[in-house]
Design an enzyme around this catalytic site. Structure first.
Site, mmCIF file in Angstrom:
data_model
loop_
_atom_site.group_PDB
_atom_site.id
_atom_site.type_symbol
_atom_site.label_atom_id
_atom_site.label_comp_id
_atom_site.label_asym_id
_atom_site.label_seq_id
_atom_site.Cartn_x
_atom_site.Cartn_y
_atom_site.Cartn_z
ATOM 1 N N ARG A 28 0.830 -1.196 0.000
ATOM 2 C CA ARG A 28 0.000 0.000 0.000
ATOM 3 C C ARG A 28 0.875 1.261 0.000
ATOM 4 O O ARG A 28 2.036 1.239 0.398
ATOM 5 C CB ARG A 28 -0.911 0.031 1.224
ATOM 6 C CG ARG A 28 -1.986 -1.038 1.257
ATOM 7 C CD ARG A 28 -2.816 -0.948 2.522
ATOM 8 N NE ARG A 28 -1.972 -1.077 3.714
ATOM 9 C CZ ARG A 28 -1.553 -0.070 4.450
ATOM 10 N NH1 ARG A 28 -1.895 1.182 4.133
ATOM 11 N NH2 ARG A 28 -0.791 -0.279 5.506
ATOM 12 N N LYS B 77 -8.207 -2.795 1.910
ATOM 13 C CA LYS B 77 -8.081 -1.832 2.993
ATOM 14 C C LYS B 77 -8.947 -0.593 2.759
ATOM 15 O O LYS B 77 -9.290 0.112 3.720
ATOM 16 C CB LYS B 77 -6.621 -1.426 3.174
ATOM 17 C CG LYS B 77 -5.748 -2.570 3.700
ATOM 18 C CD LYS B 77 -6.320 -3.174 4.994
ATOM 19 C CE LYS B 77 -5.412 -4.255 5.558
ATOM 20 N NZ LYS B 77 -6.018 -4.932 6.738
ATOM 21 N N HIS C 52 -8.889 -4.470 13.682
ATOM 22 C CA HIS C 52 -7.859 -5.071 12.835
ATOM 23 C C HIS C 52 -7.268 -6.242 13.613
ATOM 24 O O HIS C 52 -6.278 -6.111 14.317
ATOM 25 C CB HIS C 52 -6.789 -4.030 12.509
ATOM 26 C CG HIS C 52 -5.804 -4.482 11.487
ATOM 27 N ND1 HIS C 52 -4.507 -4.043 11.445
ATOM 28 C CD2 HIS C 52 -5.937 -5.338 10.433
ATOM 29 C CE1 HIS C 52 -3.873 -4.606 10.436
ATOM 30 N NE2 HIS C 52 -4.719 -5.391 9.803
ATOM 31 N N SER D 90 2.382 -6.378 11.855
ATOM 32 C CA SER D 90 3.099 -7.337 11.024
ATOM 33 C C SER D 90 4.295 -7.916 11.762
ATOM 34 O O SER D 90 5.066 -7.198 12.406
ATOM 35 C CB SER D 90 3.569 -6.651 9.739
ATOM 36 O OG SER D 90 4.271 -7.549 8.916
ATOM 37 N N LYS E 291 0.131 -12.856 14.331
ATOM 38 C CA LYS E 291 -1.337 -12.814 14.378
ATOM 39 C C LYS E 291 -1.971 -13.912 13.529
ATOM 40 O O LYS E 291 -2.843 -14.655 14.017
ATOM 41 C CB LYS E 291 -1.812 -11.431 13.898
ATOM 42 C CG LYS E 291 -3.320 -11.251 13.815
ATOM 43 C CD LYS E 291 -3.674 -9.788 13.661
ATOM 44 C CE LYS E 291 -3.130 -9.185 12.386
ATOM 45 N NZ LYS E 291 -3.936 -9.549 11.195
ATOM 46 N N THR E 292 -1.550 -14.022 12.284
ATOM 47 C CA THR E 292 -2.135 -15.028 11.400
ATOM 48 C C THR E 292 -1.735 -16.436 11.825
ATOM 49 O O THR E 292 -2.561 -17.352 11.869
ATOM 50 C CB THR E 292 -1.702 -14.773 9.945
ATOM 51 O OG1 THR E 292 -2.162 -13.479 9.540
ATOM 52 C CG2 THR E 292 -2.293 -15.819 9.017
ATOM 53 N N ASP F 181 -8.172 -11.227 9.766
ATOM 54 C CA ASP F 181 -7.670 -9.855 9.653
ATOM 55 C C ASP F 181 -8.643 -8.753 10.090
ATOM 56 O O ASP F 181 -8.212 -7.798 10.718
ATOM 57 C CB ASP F 181 -7.248 -9.590 8.205
ATOM 58 C CG ASP F 181 -6.342 -8.381 8.083
ATOM 59 O OD1 ASP F 181 -5.467 -8.200 8.938
ATOM 60 O OD2 ASP F 181 -6.509 -7.607 7.129
ATOM 61 N N ARG G 180 2.504 -12.135 -0.803
ATOM 62 C CA ARG G 180 1.181 -12.421 -0.240
ATOM 63 C C ARG G 180 0.504 -13.574 -0.973
ATOM 64 O O ARG G 180 0.805 -13.857 -2.131
ATOM 65 C CB ARG G 180 0.278 -11.186 -0.363
ATOM 66 C CG ARG G 180 0.724 -9.990 0.454
ATOM 67 C CD ARG G 180 0.177 -10.043 1.851
ATOM 68 N NE ARG G 180 0.552 -8.889 2.649
ATOM 69 C CZ ARG G 180 0.063 -8.638 3.849
ATOM 70 N NH1 ARG G 180 -0.828 -9.458 4.393
ATOM 71 N NH2 ARG G 180 0.455 -7.582 4.538
#
Length: 530
Positions: free
Chosen positions: A56, A197, A217, A235, A239-240, A254, A318
């Site tokens: 982004r 986003k 988030h 990041s 988390k994932t 997410d 990704r």
């Protein structure tokens, strides 16, 4: 279906010279290959490059300032205003640009709880960008007849460049959100995450203001007992990875909302980081890389195999896939009131405990802090640990003032006093990066599992002398000596100095919010020692 005729029959003005409407994933993959815009890896996943933008561009995102937004948006470096006149110019130029091109149109929606849902029409310049929307948003019936009722419109045209002198942008690429016209314009960049986003930012505005729903988030999963857990983290904090638990159902990885009835996923898919993806550590994500998945900016060898350690194109590689590609994904993707909330931080300074319990004020303070640390090798120019703070673990996506979200969290905790909030350090212990060791993922999982199963409820807790958080002194399956990081440092006085330095960094970040913060948040700040 003959989509062009369908548009004419309904009296629609064409979005492009030829329109492909609501194609299935296999068709979009085939069209991408036919146009030379991508290749398949050895598992059958589609691999594409997003060009010069592999992430982004926050400084090139704008919000239209008008009667709807002038007094509600938290204007500043994150939310940059653009005039209605400039939006109108860009919108007209983009429609003219797309009208001469082949485009892919898709109707999707956001929010698994239909009471808060948004219907979205996306117009893309490439078939693989439309595949991304198919994978990431909640999918509508592939064969339904186009209706004029989509609430929001996204125009995404990577080949269209803005003229900063006439269009009000900083450079040729841009994302512009218009809340009054319910339109998002994305041009000059093929990075698909701008669409995802963009809608997240919309929901971060609409849900708190109109429905008193906390937009978050975070990832979310649910145990066999129906108890929901939330995982917040920037990041690199895990988390994932930590939410993709084979023993729990994945609600989403997410973006979620929290209403009076429980939590719900905003999306219908996952957009997971692929750098250093390991089938042993992250088997669920690795297994989702199959036909229909979209890999972005990865390096592939002559046999079609991806080298996930190769970051020569970008560190932000990704993979986008429907949530159903995760074997234990929950449908519908919603759950009850969360019982445990985990704030994940990768503390490269080796100060914070592997796990600690937060009271309400501390939960709000650490939510507004959104702390982690970058280490050498994660970004260009980073040679030693650097602290990073992002309010609510997603500052760049928040149209409203961050304290609005923190106060909403406080309201949720007041209404549900049984909720436990935990601060989890997935980073270093026994010393900072380069001296200490990163805590084992095995121990982190054991600590989180113990917290969710109530096995930390009756153990002894001690307060951290600087951060005041409650630190458990015992956890089954975890060596007791790692629970108190100060004890692992060879020089405990050095630990105290570094803890004081980290506390100062927290307070420096909090200084921008302190004037409007409630006393309960202020009182949760760490102790500043001489």
């Amino acid at each position: 279906m003959n989509t062009a005729e369908t548009f004419h029959e309904l009296g629609f003005r064409l979005y492009g010279k030829y329109v492909h409407y609501q194609l299935e994933a296999a068709q979009l993959v085939r069209q991408t290959l036919e146009r030379g815009q991508g290749i398949l890896n050895h598992t059958g996943a589609l691999c594409v490059d997003t060009g010069s933008f592999t992430g982004r561009s926050p400084k090139d995102k704008f919000t239209v300032i008008d009667e709807t937004t002038s007094d509600t948006i938290d204007w500043g470096e994150v939310n940059r205003p653009i005039s209605k006149a400039h939006f109108d110019i860009l919108y007209k130029k983009m429609r003219s640009y797309l009208a001469e091109r082949e485009v892919w149109v898709r109707d999707v929606h956001a929010c698994a709880d239909a009471r808060f849902g948004l219907t979205i029409r996306v117009v893309n310049e490439t078939p693989w960008a439309n595949l991304f929307c198919h994978n990431l948003f909640l999918r509508s019936d592939a064969h339904h007849v186009l209706s004029p009722d989509a609430e929001w419109l996204i125009l995404q045209a990577p080949g269209f460049s803005a003229d900063p002198q006439t269009d009000g942008t900083l450079q040729k690429n841009f994302t512009v959100v218009n809340f009054s016209r319910k339109t998002i314009l994305i041009g000059g960049t093929a990075y698909t995450g701008e669409m995802k986003k963009g809608i997240f930012s919309v929901l971060n505005y609409v849900l708190p203001l109109q429905h008193n729903v906390l937009s978050m988030h975070c990832s979310a999963n649910e145990g066999k007992d129906g108890k929901v857990a939330l995982f917040f983290g920037l990041s690199g904090t895990g988390k994932t990875t930590l939410s993709a638990d084979p023993n729990r159902s994945l609600i989403g990885d997410d973006e979620h909302g929290w209403s009076d009835d429980g939590v719900f996923n905003f999306e219908g898919g996952c957009y997971a980081k692929a750098v250093n993806l390991d089938p042993q550590k992250e088997p669920e994500i690795f297994g989702a890389i199959k036909p229909g998945a979209l890999l972005e900016n990865v390096v592939i060898d002559g046999n079609g195999r991806v080298d996930f350690s190769d970051i020569s194109k970008t560190e932000n590689t990704r993979v986008a896939y429907p949530i159903q590609f995760i074997k234990n994904a929950k449908e519908p993707s919603s759950g009850g009131i969360p019982k445990n909330i985990f704030f994940l931080t990768c503390d490269a300074f080796g100060i914070l405990p592997p796990i600690s319990k937060l009271d309400k004020g501390q939960a709000m303070y650490h939510f507004i802090s959104g702390y982690t640390a970058k280490v050498a090798g994660t970004e260009m120019g980073v040679s030693e640990p650097q602290s990073t703070f992002s309010a609510c673990f997603g500052r760049v996506f928040l149209p409203l003032h961050p304290l609005k979200y923190a106060e909403l969290l406080g309201e949720k905790l007041d209404a549900n006093p049984e909720i436990k909030v935990w601060l989890v350090n997935t980073g270093w212990i026994g010393g900072p990066y380069g001296i200490g060791n990163r805590i084992s993922l095995k121990y982190t999982r054991a600590l989180i599992t113990a917290a969710m199963n109530g096995k930390l409820d009756d153990v002894t807790f001690l307060n951290h002398p600087v951060f005041k958080v409650s630190v458990p002194q015992h956890c089954e399956g975890v060596p007791a000596e790692i629970l108190n990081p100060r004890d692992l440092w060879e020089d405990v006085q050095q630990y105290d100095r570094k803890a004081a330095e980290l506390a100062v960094l927290f307070e420096q970040h909090f200084s921008k919010y302190i004037a409007h913060a409630s006393e309960i948040i202020k009182n949760a700040a760490p102790v500043l020692l001489d």
